[in-house]
Design a protein around this motif. Structure first.
Motif, PDB file in Angstrom:
ATOM      1  N   TRP A  71       0.860  -1.182   0.000  1.00  0.00           N
ATOM      2  CA  TRP A  71       0.000   0.000   0.000  1.00  0.00           C
ATOM      3  C   TRP A  71       0.895   1.230   0.000  1.00  0.00           C
ATOM      4  O   TRP A  71       1.767   1.376   0.857  1.00  0.00           O
ATOM      5  CB  TRP A  71      -0.895   0.030   1.229  1.00  0.00           C
ATOM      6  N   GLY A  72       0.714   2.075  -0.954  1.00  0.00           N
ATOM      7  CA  GLY A  72       1.474   3.309  -1.030  1.00  0.00           C
ATOM      8  C   GLY A  72       2.393   3.387  -2.230  1.00  0.00           C
ATOM      9  O   GLY A  72       2.649   4.476  -2.734  1.00  0.00           O
ATOM     10  N   ASN A  73       2.895   2.249  -2.696  1.00  0.00           N
ATOM     11  CA  ASN A  73       3.797   2.246  -3.849  1.00  0.00           C
ATOM     12  C   ASN A  73       3.125   1.459  -4.970  1.00  0.00           C
ATOM     13  O   ASN A  73       3.464   0.309  -5.237  1.00  0.00           O
ATOM     14  CB  ASN A  73       5.133   1.629  -3.468  1.00  0.00           C
ATOM     15  N   TYR A  74       2.166   2.092  -5.637  1.00  0.00           N
ATOM     16  CA  TYR A  74       1.263   1.378  -6.541  1.00  0.00           C
ATOM     17  C   TYR A  74       1.799   1.254  -7.963  1.00  0.00           C
ATOM     18  O   TYR A  74       1.458   0.314  -8.669  1.00  0.00           O
ATOM     19  CB  TYR A  74      -0.103   2.068  -6.565  1.00  0.00           C
ATOM     20  N   ASN A  75       2.603   2.205  -8.394  1.00  0.00           N
ATOM     21  CA  ASN A  75       3.130   2.184  -9.766  1.00  0.00           C
ATOM     22  C   ASN A  75       4.607   2.574  -9.766  1.00  0.00           C
ATOM     23  O   ASN A  75       4.995   3.606 -10.335  1.00  0.00           O
ATOM     24  CB  ASN A  75       2.325   3.132 -10.660  1.00  0.00           C
ATOM     25  N   PRO A  76       5.438   1.759  -9.141  1.00  0.00           N
ATOM     26  CA  PRO A  76       6.854   2.141  -9.027  1.00  0.00           C
ATOM     27  C   PRO A  76       7.582   2.209 -10.352  1.00  0.00           C
ATOM     28  O   PRO A  76       8.553   2.953 -10.494  1.00  0.00           O
ATOM     29  CB  PRO A  76       7.432   1.041  -8.130  1.00  0.00           C
ATOM     30  N   ASP A  77       7.142   1.429 -11.354  1.00  0.00           N
ATOM     31  CA  ASP A  77       7.874   1.390 -12.615  1.00  0.00           C
ATOM     32  C   ASP A  77       7.838   2.722 -13.349  1.00  0.00           C
ATOM     33  O   ASP A  77       8.828   3.137 -13.955  1.00  0.00           O
ATOM     34  CB  ASP A  77       7.336   0.268 -13.510  1.00  0.00           C
ATOM     35  N   VAL A  78       6.690   3.419 -13.287  1.00  0.00           N
ATOM     36  CA  VAL A  78       6.585   4.706 -13.975  1.00  0.00           C
ATOM     37  C   VAL A  78       7.505   5.732 -13.325  1.00  0.00           C
ATOM     38  O   VAL A  78       8.282   6.423 -13.990  1.00  0.00           O
ATOM     39  CB  VAL A  78       5.126   5.204 -13.972  1.00  0.00           C
ATOM     40  N   LYS A  79       7.435   5.817 -12.007  1.00  0.00           N
ATOM     41  CA  LYS A  79       8.275   6.780 -11.295  1.00  0.00           C
ATOM     42  C   LYS A  79       9.759   6.458 -11.478  1.00  0.00           C
ATOM     43  O   LYS A  79      10.579   7.352 -11.693  1.00  0.00           O
ATOM     44  CB  LYS A  79       7.891   6.774  -9.816  1.00  0.00           C
ATOM     45  N   LEU A  80      10.096   5.177 -11.413  1.00  0.00           N
ATOM     46  CA  LEU A  80      11.492   4.763 -11.556  1.00  0.00           C
ATOM     47  C   LEU A  80      12.025   5.074 -12.944  1.00  0.00           C
ATOM     48  O   LEU A  80      13.170   5.510 -13.110  1.00  0.00           O
ATOM     49  CB  LEU A  80      11.626   3.269 -11.259  1.00  0.00           C
ATOM     50  N   ALA A  81      11.205   4.854 -13.965  1.00  0.00           N
ATOM     51  CA  ALA A  81      11.659   5.097 -15.341  1.00  0.00           C
ATOM     52  C   ALA A  81      12.037   6.556 -15.548  1.00  0.00           C
ATOM     53  O   ALA A  81      13.023   6.866 -16.231  1.00  0.00           O
ATOM     54  CB  ALA A  81      10.559   4.696 -16.321  1.00  0.00           C
ATOM     55  N   LEU A  82      11.284   7.470 -14.938  1.00  0.00           N
ATOM     56  CA  LEU A  82      11.569   8.891 -15.114  1.00  0.00           C
ATOM     57  C   LEU A  82      12.723   9.359 -14.232  1.00  0.00           C
ATOM     58  O   LEU A  82      13.223  10.471 -14.413  1.00  0.00           O
ATOM     59  CB  LEU A  82      10.326   9.726 -14.822  1.00  0.00           C
ATOM     60  N   ALA A 112      -6.584  11.646 -20.611  1.00  0.00           N
ATOM     61  CA  ALA A 112      -6.939  11.107 -19.303  1.00  0.00           C
ATOM     62  C   ALA A 112      -6.638   9.621 -19.179  1.00  0.00           C
ATOM     63  O   ALA A 112      -7.029   8.997 -18.185  1.00  0.00           O
ATOM     64  CB  ALA A 112      -8.426  11.359 -19.023  1.00  0.00           C
ATOM     65  N   GLU A 113      -5.969   9.028 -20.175  1.00  0.00           N
ATOM     66  CA  GLU A 113      -5.599   7.618 -20.102  1.00  0.00           C
ATOM     67  C   GLU A 113      -4.737   7.384 -18.859  1.00  0.00           C
ATOM     68  O   GLU A 113      -3.922   8.229 -18.478  1.00  0.00           O
ATOM     69  CB  GLU A 113      -4.844   7.236 -21.371  1.00  0.00           C
ATOM     70  N   GLU A 114      -4.912   6.237 -18.202  1.00  0.00           N
ATOM     71  CA  GLU A 114      -4.345   6.020 -16.879  1.00  0.00           C
ATOM     72  C   GLU A 114      -2.830   6.220 -16.834  1.00  0.00           C
ATOM     73  O   GLU A 114      -2.304   6.877 -15.930  1.00  0.00           O
ATOM     74  CB  GLU A 114      -4.713   4.629 -16.376  1.00  0.00           C
ATOM     75  N   ASP A 115      -2.101   5.641 -17.782  1.00  0.00           N
ATOM     76  CA  ASP A 115      -0.644   5.782 -17.759  1.00  0.00           C
ATOM     77  C   ASP A 115      -0.225   7.232 -17.966  1.00  0.00           C
ATOM     78  O   ASP A 115       0.764   7.690 -17.383  1.00  0.00           O
ATOM     79  CB  ASP A 115      -0.013   4.897 -18.833  1.00  0.00           C
ATOM     80  N   MET A 116      -0.983   7.959 -18.771  1.00  0.00           N
ATOM     81  CA  MET A 116      -0.649   9.359 -18.986  1.00  0.00           C
ATOM     82  C   MET A 116      -0.903  10.185 -17.733  1.00  0.00           C
ATOM     83  O   MET A 116      -0.189  11.168 -17.461  1.00  0.00           O
ATOM     84  CB  MET A 116      -1.437   9.917 -20.176  1.00  0.00           C
ATOM     85  N   VAL A 117      -1.888   9.806 -16.929  1.00  0.00           N
ATOM     86  CA  VAL A 117      -2.110  10.502 -15.656  1.00  0.00           C
ATOM     87  C   VAL A 117      -0.858  10.401 -14.790  1.00  0.00           C
ATOM     88  O   VAL A 117      -0.390  11.393 -14.214  1.00  0.00           O
ATOM     89  CB  VAL A 117      -3.334   9.912 -14.926  1.00  0.00           C
ATOM     90  N   LEU A 118      -0.283   9.214 -14.710  1.00  0.00           N
ATOM     91  CA  LEU A 118       0.927   9.024 -13.912  1.00  0.00           C
ATOM     92  C   LEU A 118       2.122   9.754 -14.527  1.00  0.00           C
ATOM     93  O   LEU A 118       2.901  10.407 -13.819  1.00  0.00           O
ATOM     94  CB  LEU A 118       1.235   7.537 -13.784  1.00  0.00           C
ATOM     95  N   LEU A 119       2.284   9.638 -15.831  1.00  0.00           N
ATOM     96  CA  LEU A 119       3.407  10.315 -16.484  1.00  0.00           C
ATOM     97  C   LEU A 119       3.322  11.823 -16.297  1.00  0.00           C
ATOM     98  O   LEU A 119       4.348  12.501 -16.131  1.00  0.00           O
ATOM     99  CB  LEU A 119       3.422   9.969 -17.976  1.00  0.00           C
ATOM    100  N   THR A 120       2.119  12.351 -16.310  1.00  0.00           N
ATOM    101  CA  THR A 120       1.944  13.790 -16.125  1.00  0.00           C
ATOM    102  C   THR A 120       2.421  14.215 -14.745  1.00  0.00           C
ATOM    103  O   THR A 120       3.156  15.192 -14.601  1.00  0.00           O
ATOM    104  CB  THR A 120       0.476  14.170 -16.317  1.00  0.00           C
ATOM    105  N   PHE A 121       2.015  13.467 -13.721  1.00  0.00           N
ATOM    106  CA  PHE A 121       2.403  13.850 -12.357  1.00  0.00           C
ATOM    107  C   PHE A 121       3.910  13.717 -12.158  1.00  0.00           C
ATOM    108  O   PHE A 121       4.530  14.557 -11.493  1.00  0.00           O
ATOM    109  CB  PHE A 121       1.663  12.993 -11.331  1.00  0.00           C
ATOM    110  N   TYR A 122       4.504  12.683 -12.704  1.00  0.00           N
ATOM    111  CA  TYR A 122       5.928  12.442 -12.465  1.00  0.00           C
ATOM    112  C   TYR A 122       6.831  13.131 -13.489  1.00  0.00           C
ATOM    113  O   TYR A 122       8.051  12.989 -13.417  1.00  0.00           O
ATOM    114  CB  TYR A 122       6.200  10.942 -12.419  1.00  0.00           C
ATOM    115  N   THR A 123       6.272  13.872 -14.431  1.00  0.00           N
ATOM    116  CA  THR A 123       7.066  14.709 -15.326  1.00  0.00           C
ATOM    117  C   THR A 123       7.299  16.051 -14.646  1.00  0.00           C
ATOM    118  O   THR A 123       6.336  16.772 -14.360  1.00  0.00           O
ATOM    119  CB  THR A 123       6.344  14.921 -16.668  1.00  0.00           C
ATOM    120  N   PRO A 124       8.533  16.410 -14.354  1.00  0.00           N
ATOM    121  CA  PRO A 124       8.783  17.643 -13.579  1.00  0.00           C
ATOM    122  C   PRO A 124       8.277  18.912 -14.247  1.00  0.00           C
ATOM    123  O   PRO A 124       7.817  19.825 -13.568  1.00  0.00           O
ATOM    124  CB  PRO A 124      10.316  17.662 -13.443  1.00  0.00           C
TER     125      PRO A 124
END
Length: 542
Positions: free
Chosen positions: A448-459, A483-495
Motif C-alpha cells: 500500500w502506497g507504492n502502486y506504480n513504481p515502474d513509472v516513477k522509476l523510469a523517469l 486522461a488515459e491512466e498511464d498518462m495521468v501518472l506520467l503527467t504527475f511524475y514529469t517535472p
C-alpha cells in the motif's frame, strides 16, 4: 438465547465518567497514528482518481489559478473542487509530493476515528465506542483509502462531524452554534463530492423526523443558516467557473453525476456491495450483522441514528446504478460500531463463562485462520519459486502478521482460563491485532502506497532523468485520451509538463514530447525515440 446486553445504571454512569477524560482519544490516536505514519520509503500514486487530483492540485499551485479545473491546459470541470483545494493547500505547506497529496486523507481518517468514538459514546456506551473506533482503524479498506489522495475519507469525516454536532445540539446550551456547524458540513460536503451528499441527508431522515419531538433539529434556524454558509465555497467556485467558461462547468459536473445515477459504468451488478463490503472490510461486517439484531433489542437510545442511518444509506447506495469500492467508505464507521456491539457482548460472554461453546468455537476459528495464514506466509518466504508472483515475500510478511495477531485470543483463552474477568479485554483485543498487524505490514512493505513504481522509476533513471529534469515535456494526443491512466501518472511524475496538442507541427523543432506508441507513425521519420514507459514514448521532434 440472546447475548447479555443490558448495563446497570450505575455501571453506565461509571463508564460515562471514565470517558470524560482524554485518555481514550490518546489511546486511539496512538492506535491509528502508528499505521498512518508507517510507510515504505518508495511511494507512487494510483492513476485514477488519486493521480488525477494530485496533478490538478499541482497545476493550481503552479499557475495560481484556484478556479480552473484543468487537464493539460483544457478545462475539465467534471466534478467539484474540494479535494483539489485541500491537496493544493498541503502542497503550499509541504511541497509537491505523494506524501503531501495524501496528507488531507490521513488527517481526515484520524478525525473520523475520533468522531466515531465521540458518536458511539453518546449513542451507545464508552466501552462500545472505544472498541468501535479501534475497529475502524483496523478495517483494511478504510485504512487503505486513508492514505490515498481521494475525496471519500475527508467526506466521511465531514459527515461524522455533522452527526456529532447534531448530537451536541441535543443537550448543549449553545444549541444554535452546534446546529450551524451541522448544517455547514452538508454544504462543505457538497464542495467535496457534489450531490453525493444527498444520500447522506436522506439517510439521516429517520433520525431527523422520527425523533424530532425530542431533539427539535428541524426547527433550529441555525441549521439552515449553516447549510447556506457551507454552500458558499461551492456556489462561489461554480459562479466564477461559469463566468469564465460559460455553462460548461454546470453541464459537465452535473451531467456526469446524472449519468452515474442512471448507468452502471463498472458493470458489477446489484449484489456488488453484499460481497464487496464483507471482503474489503473483513472480518468486521460479519460481526456487524449480529450487531444489527443486538442493537435493535438493546436499550440504547437514538436507534434511528446509529442503526437507521447505516441501513438506509446502504440501501440508497445499493440502488445507485454506479457502484464502486469507495462509496461504502461512508458506512464503515457505523459498521465498526455495530461490530463493536457484537464484540463487546462476546467479551461479556467470555468474562461470565456463558455460552462457552460459542466463545470457544470462535476462538478456535480465529486461531485456525491465523495458523493457515502463518503457514501460507512461511511458504511464501521459504519457497517463493512455487508461486510466480513479484515481491511475494511482502505478501508472506503480511499473512504472518495477520496470523500471529489472530492467535492471541486462543493464547489468552488457554493461558488465563481461570482469570476470565481480568483478561476479557485482552481476548477482545486479539480480534483486532490480526487486521491491524496486516495493515501495518501492508504500509511498511509498500504494497500500500507504492502502486506504480515502474513509472516513477523510469523517469528517475537515465537517459530519461536528465531530459525530463531539464526540459519541458509536451504531450501529443492523437488517438489516445489525455486522461488515459498511464498518462495521468506520467503527467504527475514529469517535472515540467509543457502543453498538449494533437498536431506535432505546432511544437517547436527539437521539442520533447510524450506520444502514444500507436501514434508514432504520425510523426516524421527523423523523430528520435528516447525511451518508452509502458505504452508511451518520449520523443524529440526534428
Amino acid at each position: 438465547m440472546p447475548l447479555p446486553l443490558r448495563l446497570t445504571n450505575s455501571r453506565f454512569k461509571a463508564e460515562s465518567l471514565r470517558a470524560s477524560s482524554f485518555a481514550p482519544y490518546l489511546v486511539l490516536s496512538l492506535w491509528v497514528g502508528i499505521v498512518l505514519l508507517l510507510r515504505s520509503p518508495l511511494q507512487s500514486l494510483m492513476p485514477h482518481d488519486e493521480g488525477w487530483y494530485a496533478q490538478q492540485a499541482r497545476w493550481i499551485v503552479e499557475t495560481g489559478d484556484w478556479v480552473t479545473q484543468a487537464w493539460w491546459g483544457a478545462p475539465v470541470h467534471d466534478r467539484m473542487m474540494g479535494i483539489q483545494w485541500l491537496i493544493a493547500a498541503s502542497y503550499k505547506l509541504f511541497g509537491v509530493s505523494e506524501w503531501a497529496a495524501r496528507l488531507p486523507g490521513a488527517i481526515a481518517s484520524w478525525g473520523a476515528v475520533m468522531l466515531t468514538y465521540a458518536i458511539g459514546r453518546r449513542c451507545l456506551s464508552p466501552q462500545i465506542a472505544l472498541w468501535g473506533a479501534a475497529i475502524l482503524a483496523a478495517t483494511p479498506i478504510w485504512m487503505q483509502a486513508s492514505r490515498l489522495a481521494i475525496q471519500d475519507v475527508p467526506l466521511t469525516a465531514l459527515e461524522l462531524l455533522g452527526i456529532w454536532a447534531l448530537l451536541q445540539a441535543e443537550t448543549k446550551p449553545q444549541r444554535r452554534n452546534w446546529g450551524f456547524l451541522a448544517g455547514s458540513t452538508v454544504g462543505l460536503g457538497f464542495m467535496l463530492k457534489s450531490i453525493m451528499v444527498i444520500p447522506v441527508v436522506m439517510a439521516l431522515g429517520p433520525y431527523l423526523v422520527l425523533e424530532h419531538r425530542r431533539h427539535r433539529h428541524l426547527l433550529n434556524p441555525a441549521l439552515y443558516l449553516g447549510l447556506l454558509v457551507g454552500l458558499v465555497p461551492a456556489i462561489a467556485w461554480l459562479a466564477l467557473s461559469v463566468q469564465r467558461y460559460g455553462t460548461l462547468p454546470l453541464e459537465r459536473t452535473f451531467g456526469l453525476l446524472a449519468n452515474l445515477a442512471q448507468e452502471d459504468f463498472h458493470n458489477v451488478g446489484p449484489l456488488y456491495y453484499f460481497w464487496n463490503i464483507p471482503l474489503n472490510a473483513f472480518p468486521w461486517p460479519l460481526l456487524a450483522v449480529p450487531g444489527v439484531w443486538l442493537g435493535w433489542q438493546s436499550p440504547y437510545p437514538r436507534k434511528a441514528l446509529w442503526l437507521g442511518y447505516p441501513l438506509v444509506l446502504f440501501t440508497l447506495l445499493a440502488l445507485f446504478k454506479t457502484r464502486t469500492w469507495y462509496y461504502p467508505l461512508q458506512l464503515l464507521p457505523f459498521v465498526a460500531l455495530l461490530a463493536a456491539l457484537t464484540l463487546t457482548n462476546l467479551g461479556a460472554l467470555y468474562r461470565s463463562r456463558q455460552r462457552p461453546r460459542l466463545v470457544a468455537g470462535l476462538t478456535i476459528l480465529l486461531a485456525v485462520i491465523g495458523a493457515v495464514l502463518i503457514v501460507a506466509g512461511g511458504v511464501a518466504l521459504l519457497q517463493p519459486q512455487r508461486f510466480p508472483v513479484v515481491g511475494l515475500w511482502r505478501y508472506g510478511l503480511v499473512a504472518i502478521a495477520a496470523g500471529l495477531g489472530w492467535l492471541v485470543p486462543l493464547a489468552v483463552y488457554w493461558r488465563y482460563s481461570r482469570q476470565r474477568a481480568e483478561t476479557a479485554a485482552l481476548w477482545q483485543g486479539g480480534w483486532l491485532l490480526g487486521p491491524w498487524g496486516a495493515i501495518a505490514l501492508l504500509y511498511a512493505t509498500g504494497l500500500w502506497g507504492n502502486y506504480n513504481p515502474d513509472v516513477k522509476l523510469a523517469l528517475a533513471t537515465p537517459p530519461l532523468r536528465e531530459i525530463v529534469a531539464n526540459h519541458p515535456i509536451h504531450a501529443i494526443f492523437k488517438t489516445v485520451s489525455p486522461a488515459e491512466e498511464d498518462m495521468v501518472l506520467l503527467t504527475f511524475y514529469t517535472p515540467q509538463p509543457g502543453r498538449a496538442t494533437d498536431n506535432w507541427q505546432t511544437l517547436a523543432p527539437g521539442s520533447y514530447a510524450w506520444v502514444a506508441a500507436v501514434d508514432l507513425g504520425e510523426l516524421p521519420a527523423a523523430t528520435v525515440q528516447l525511451g518508452q514507459v509502458r505504452d508511451w514514448v518520449l520523443v524529440q521532434l526534428p
